[in-house]
Design a protein around this motif. Structure first.
Motif, mmCIF file in Angstrom:
data_model
loop_
_atom_site.group_PDB
_atom_site.id
_atom_site.type_symbol
_atom_site.label_atom_id
_atom_site.label_comp_id
_atom_site.label_asym_id
_atom_site.label_seq_id
_atom_site.Cartn_x
_atom_site.Cartn_y
_atom_site.Cartn_z
ATOM 1 N N VAL A 1 4.769 8.852 53.813
ATOM 2 C CA VAL A 1 4.337 9.510 55.044
ATOM 3 C C VAL A 1 4.484 8.525 56.198
ATOM 4 C CG1 VAL A 1 2.513 10.836 56.141
ATOM 5 C CG2 VAL A 1 2.658 10.773 53.652
ATOM 6 N N LEU A 2 5.225 8.942 57.202
ATOM 7 C CA LEU A 2 5.599 8.041 58.297
ATOM 8 C C LEU A 2 4.930 8.433 59.606
ATOM 9 C CD1 LEU A 2 9.439 7.937 57.533
ATOM 10 C CD2 LEU A 2 7.661 6.377 56.704
ATOM 11 N N ASP A 3 4.510 7.431 60.328
ATOM 12 C CA ASP A 3 3.912 7.615 61.652
ATOM 13 C C ASP A 3 4.960 8.171 62.599
ATOM 14 O OD1 ASP A 3 1.718 5.424 63.587
ATOM 15 O OD2 ASP A 3 2.686 7.297 64.153
ATOM 16 N N ALA A 4 4.650 9.312 63.213
ATOM 17 C CA ALA A 4 5.581 9.914 64.169
ATOM 18 C C ALA A 4 4.942 9.999 65.555
ATOM 19 C CB ALA A 4 5.994 11.309 63.691
ATOM 20 N N SER A 5 3.935 9.180 65.785
ATOM 21 C CA SER A 5 3.281 9.177 67.088
ATOM 22 C C SER A 5 4.133 8.389 68.090
ATOM 23 C CB SER A 5 1.891 8.538 66.984
ATOM 24 O OG SER A 5 2.002 7.144 66.757
ATOM 25 N N ALA A 6 3.720 8.442 69.321
ATOM 26 C CA ALA A 6 4.444 7.710 70.363
ATOM 27 C C ALA A 6 4.363 6.204 70.134
ATOM 28 C CB ALA A 6 3.862 8.053 71.735
ATOM 29 N N GLN A 7 3.359 5.772 69.362
ATOM 30 C CA GLN A 7 3.176 4.345 69.091
ATOM 31 C C GLN A 7 3.755 3.939 67.735
ATOM 32 O OE1 GLN A 7 0.452 6.482 69.783
ATOM 33 N NE2 GLN A 7 0.741 6.110 71.974
ATOM 34 N N GLY A 8 4.442 4.863 67.100
ATOM 35 C CA GLY A 8 4.874 4.608 65.725
ATOM 36 C C GLY A 8 6.172 3.856 65.568
ATOM 37 N N GLY A 9 6.781 3.432 66.650
ATOM 38 C CA GLY A 9 8.080 2.772 66.590
ATOM 39 C C GLY A 9 8.188 1.630 65.603
ATOM 40 N N ALA B 1 15.662 7.435 59.694
ATOM 41 C CA ALA B 1 15.693 6.065 60.206
ATOM 42 C C ALA B 1 14.915 5.926 61.504
ATOM 43 C CB ALA B 1 17.143 5.637 60.426
ATOM 44 N N ALA B 2 14.496 7.076 62.052
ATOM 45 C CA ALA B 2 13.777 7.048 63.321
ATOM 46 C C ALA B 2 12.653 8.070 63.281
ATOM 47 C CB ALA B 2 14.731 7.361 64.473
ATOM 48 N N SER B 3 11.804 7.978 64.280
ATOM 49 C CA SER B 3 10.654 8.876 64.331
ATOM 50 C C SER B 3 11.100 10.282 64.729
ATOM 51 C CB SER B 3 9.635 8.333 65.338
ATOM 52 O OG SER B 3 8.462 9.111 65.308
ATOM 53 N N ALA B 4 10.157 11.214 64.701
ATOM 54 C CA ALA B 4 10.442 12.588 65.068
ATOM 55 C C ALA B 4 10.814 12.667 66.554
ATOM 56 C CB ALA B 4 9.215 13.456 64.790
ATOM 57 N N PRO B 5 11.600 13.676 66.934
ATOM 58 C CA PRO B 5 12.015 13.786 68.341
ATOM 59 C C PRO B 5 10.817 13.904 69.291
ATOM 60 C CG PRO B 5 13.276 15.284 66.947
ATOM 61 C CD PRO B 5 12.193 14.712 66.090
ATOM 62 N N ARG B 6 9.762 14.584 68.848
ATOM 63 C CA ARG B 6 8.567 14.713 69.681
ATOM 64 C C ARG B 6 7.410 14.002 68.995
ATOM 65 N NH1 ARG B 6 10.399 20.117 69.659
ATOM 66 N NH2 ARG B 6 11.528 20.621 71.573
ATOM 67 N N ALA B 7 6.675 13.271 69.776
ATOM 68 C CA ALA B 7 5.550 12.515 69.221
ATOM 69 C C ALA B 7 4.524 13.462 68.619
ATOM 70 C CB ALA B 7 4.899 11.676 70.324
ATOM 71 N N ARG B 8 4.110 13.143 67.397
ATOM 72 C CA ARG B 8 3.162 13.981 66.674
ATOM 73 C C ARG B 8 1.825 13.262 66.543
ATOM 74 N NH1 ARG B 8 4.543 17.991 67.839
ATOM 75 N NH2 ARG B 8 2.878 18.731 66.461
ATOM 76 N N GLN B 9 0.786 14.070 66.419
ATOM 77 C CA GLN B 9 -0.538 13.487 66.166
ATOM 78 C C GLN B 9 -0.552 12.866 64.779
ATOM 79 O OE1 GLN B 9 0.158 16.713 66.525
ATOM 80 N NE2 GLN B 9 -0.726 17.392 68.462
ATOM 81 N N ARG B 10 -1.343 11.851 64.636
ATOM 82 C CA ARG B 10 -1.488 11.223 63.318
ATOM 83 C C ARG B 10 -2.491 12.060 62.508
ATOM 84 N NH1 ARG B 10 -2.343 6.225 66.212
ATOM 85 N NH2 ARG B 10 -0.393 5.055 66.442
ATOM 86 N N LEU B 11 -1.982 13.110 61.919
ATOM 87 C CA LEU B 11 -2.798 13.989 61.075
ATOM 88 C C LEU B 11 -2.167 14.066 59.696
ATOM 89 C CD1 LEU B 11 -3.400 16.887 63.613
ATOM 90 C CD2 LEU B 11 -5.142 15.319 62.749
ATOM 91 N N ILE B 12 -2.994 14.050 58.680
ATOM 92 C CA ILE B 12 -2.473 14.048 57.307
ATOM 93 C C ILE B 12 -3.103 15.141 56.442
ATOM 94 C CG2 ILE B 12 -4.162 12.450 56.294
ATOM 95 C CD1 ILE B 12 -1.717 11.102 54.883
ATOM 96 N N GLY B 13 -4.183 15.754 56.911
ATOM 97 C CA GLY B 13 -4.890 16.731 56.087
ATOM 98 C C GLY B 13 -4.016 17.837 55.526
ATOM 99 N N PRO B 14 -3.235 18.542 56.362
ATOM 100 C CA PRO B 14 -2.405 19.616 55.825
ATOM 101 C C PRO B 14 -1.389 19.120 54.801
ATOM 102 C CG PRO B 14 -2.680 19.870 58.182
ATOM 103 C CD PRO B 14 -3.250 18.540 57.832
ATOM 104 N N ILE B 15 -0.934 17.882 54.921
ATOM 105 C CA ILE B 15 -0.017 17.327 53.918
ATOM 106 C C ILE B 15 -0.758 17.131 52.603
ATOM 107 C CG2 ILE B 15 1.383 15.321 53.295
ATOM 108 C CD1 ILE B 15 1.916 14.912 56.291
#
Lengths: 468, 225
Positions: free
Chosen positions: A336-344, A385-399
């Motif tokens: 599970v990968l960080d896709a937030s704006a700070q996840g670079g 190799a890169a994050s999602a096109p749009r920054a996502r919240q760091r949420l894991i519950g539904p996963i």
């Protein structure tokens, strides 16, 4: 179904792989992957000390399988190298030569065979297909523990044969013991990050003709219905007679009885026997014993065997392997990968790919982005190799709530996961490792800080600890 | 007296049948956990990380296990605008099980008027639904938390249990008047202190519907299957 793996480097093979393994470049037999879908891979490693008869037994087993007449069974040889190896074995057997002691090779080349309609385990009335990947490991590799880890296939082997000549062991002056042999195996497994628990160890006593066996075990040995398989057909009453109603299940009680007898024999007659048995069972490994005679007697002074060799219970180790070889459940991992704006930073230096490469050797890997329920790609597909096109919240519950009951997750993040605390008092507590590339999250019990340049094995090791 | 029928929405949170409406109504105002299923299932530019961060700055998030009488409103989703609530309603209905929408002002008040005289419901009827572990915990915790809040006029009612009082201001559709949306409810005073004569049907109509208001959340109504 477990992933199909390269028989040489043990890396997973893409369903469309053909020609050569993309990881190691070794040539694959024709239609290897397709065939493995219908005949699941059965990994086998013969382990033992020099001159204890490993290669002789393996040779005898394959020759017997080639001559097997049992229902619709037949043996298929996969690939030219295996074909040539079997030709050498066949010539040596016909000339009555004992095969040379296996030369120490860093990465022994496996024999690739396919068993069609082998005696069934789940349904005695139906044959089962297996792709046998058989490695014969040089005895010298066991002299020092460090060399053994070069055999990556050990991780795939659910059942390992420890092949021992009790007479040779009794006269051994090199300090070799059954416990030492097992510890060499265990050491290699630890290096490969694999757990021993639930695997099977079969002690195969070779050279039974030189052992003082319990009478019942000797009677069992002599009553082998397959002992004449490699004798040339004759018109006389002697010679192989296909058993009418042989089934694995039907043969099992006798095999179990002999295993018990040999366990007792090991305790009383084999140096270090009690310690070995206690050690193996203490590791929660299934332990069985069998006894074989691949040649029916010693070679004479000219190193020629009896021309028409009877071979006794040579197939028993294989029967045990089939019976005990419940398909090892493929471990199921989520990355599970960080896709937030700070996840670079998560994606710097190819970290997701490096972690994925380590996980995929141990099981199937599905990749997710935090904040996105659906996986990013198919199971087994390399991570982005890169994050999602749009920054996502760091949420894991539904996963987590959609994950399989046996799935273990590795989460790479640069900051706190908003809803991870919701699962602190659930089984996820011991199924998820949080890898933080920022401030350490002490609220999660299995948290690993990661700094640039760290070895990803550290986080993999933390996750694999959870799979024990 | 038999419990009214109950069901779950697409996020796995309970809805109860309100006979005077002939429809299901969310048992509780929409919670953050509930809304997060929507955020994760339908990532969009509209509801991205910045959007949710803004809501959480107004009204922080707590884990279900942490809910008690002193903080329970933090479990509820607030700061949302009516069109955004309608987007959630659209998502709920996309799986083909009913049509979800904000209740109208008349519907909300009709439900409230009926429920404020009903005794609290045995939670067993709600807990018997196929709720996710988190949803179940939230239902239990909020019920206990609200029970600790002093009831009005002689004890707790179903309206209290469903947080129509002591919850949040809940967006409703207005069929008449100059604004398409208003809000009913009486939020917990620690979330927002205000004097509202809810019993008289006093509705709040904010001037700026685009503004994020800390005490404003919603629940949905569902018709059909």
């Amino acid at each position: 179904m477990p992933r199909i793996k390269c028989p040489f480097c043990v890396k997973p093979l893409d369903p469309t792989a053909a020609g050569k393994c993309p990881s190691c470049g070794e040539g694959l037999p024709d239609h290897f992957v397709r065939g493995c879908r219908e005949a699941p891979q059965l990994w086998m490693v013969t382990s033992g000390f020099s001159s204890h008869g490993k290669t002789t037994l393996l040779t005898a087993m394959i020759l017997m399988l080639e001559n097997m007449r049992l229902g619709n069974f037949y043996l298929e040889v996969l690939g030219q190298p295996t074909h040539e190896a079997l030709q050498r074995m066949r010539v040596e057997a016909l000339e009555g030569k004992t095969p040379d002691s296996t030369q120490p090779i860093k990465k022994p080349r496996p024999l690739l065979l396919r068993l069609h309609d082998a005696p069934g385990v789940t349904d005695a009335a139906r044959g089962e297909n297996h792709t046998l990947i058989a490695l014969d490991v040089a005895g010298e590799m066991f002299a020092t523990l460090d060399e053994l880890h070069g055999v990556a296939a050990l991780r795939e082997v659910q059942t390992v044969w420890l092949m021992v000549s009790q007479p040779d062991l009794a006269q051994d002056r090199g300090g070799n013991t059954l416990s030492g042999l097992f510890q060499a195996y265990e050491s290699a497994m630890i290096r490969l990050g694999a757990s021993l628990e639930g695997r099977n160890v079969i002690v195969v006593f070779t050279k039974a003709d030189r052992m003082n066996l319990p009478p019942e075990a000797e009677s069992y040995l002599m009553a082998d219905p397959f002992q004449d398989l490699t004798r040339i057909d004759q018109d006389s009453a002697e010679g192989y007679q296909e058993p009418e109603d042989f089934t694995l299940a039907g043969n099992l009680p006798a095999m179990e009885r002999v295993s018990d007898l040999l366990a007792e024999y090991t305790r009383r007659r084999v140096p270090g026997g009690p310690q070995f048995i206690n050690m193996v069972r203490g590791r929660r490994v299934n332990l069985r014993f069998c006894v074989t005679s691949a040649t029916g007697g010693d070679p004479d002074q000219r190193n020629r065997l009896k021309e028409q060799a009877r071979r006794f219970r040579v197939l028993d180790p294989l029967f045990w392997t089939l019976w005990l070889g419940q398909r090892r459940e493929e471990k199921d991992f989520g990355l599970v990968l960080d896709a937030s704006a700070q996840g670079g930073p998560v994606y710097a230096d190819g970290l997701p790919a490096a972690v994925w490469d380590g996980l995929v050797e141990r099981g199937e890997v599905t990749t997710y982005y935090l904040g996105h329920t659906r996986p990013v790609g198919l199971p087994g597909q390399r991570p982005p190799a890169a994050s999602a096109p749009r920054a996502r919240q760091r949420l894991i519950g539904p996963i987590l709530e959609r994950a399989g009951d046996d799935q273990r997750l590795l989460v790479l993040t640069t900051g706190p996961v908003l809803d991870l605390g919701d699962f602190l008092h659930t089984p996820w507590r011991d199924r998820l490792v949080l890898v933080t590339l920022g401030p350490d999250d002490e609220s999660w019990p299995h948290s690993v800080p990661y700094r640039a340049g760290d070895d990803p094995e550290t986080m993999l090791h933390a996750l694999l600890q959870l799979t024990r | 007296m038999p419990s009214p029928p109950a069901t779950v929405d697409r996020a796995g949170f309970p809805m109860t049948w309100i006979e005077p409406l002939g429809a299901y109504l969310h048992w509780l105002p929409v919670t953050k956990v509930q809304f997060e299923y929507f955020l994760c299932d339908r990532p969009s530019a509209r509801f991205d990380q910045d959007w949710y961060d803004a809501l959480l700055r107004l009204n922080r998030r707590i884990s279900p296990r942490q809910i008690d009488g002193s903080n329970y409103w933090h479990a509820l989703l607030t700061g949302i605008t009516p069109p955004e609530a309608q987007a959630f309603a659209q998502w709920c209905g996309d799986d083909g099980h009913g049509h979800y929408r904000l209740p109208t002002a008349e519907e909300w008040f009709k439900a409230y008027s009926a429920l404020r005289t009903e005794p609290p419901l045995d939670l067993a009827a709600i807990e018997a639904l196929e709720l996710s572990p988190r949803a179940r915990l939230i239902v239990q915790k909020l019920d206990a938390a609200v029970a600790s809040v002093r009831g009005e006029g002689g004890g707790r009612t179903m309206a209290d249990q469903m947080l129509m009082r002591h919850g949040v201001m809940e967006w409703v559709e207005c069929k008449e008047g100059r604004s398409p949306f208003g809000a009913y409810g009486r939020p917990n005073k620690q979330l927002e202190g205000r004097l509202i004569n809810l019993e008289a049907g006093q509705m709040s109509i904010p001037n700026d519907l685009e503004q994020r208001l800390v005490a404003y959340g919603f629940r949905l109504l569902r018709r059909g299957e």
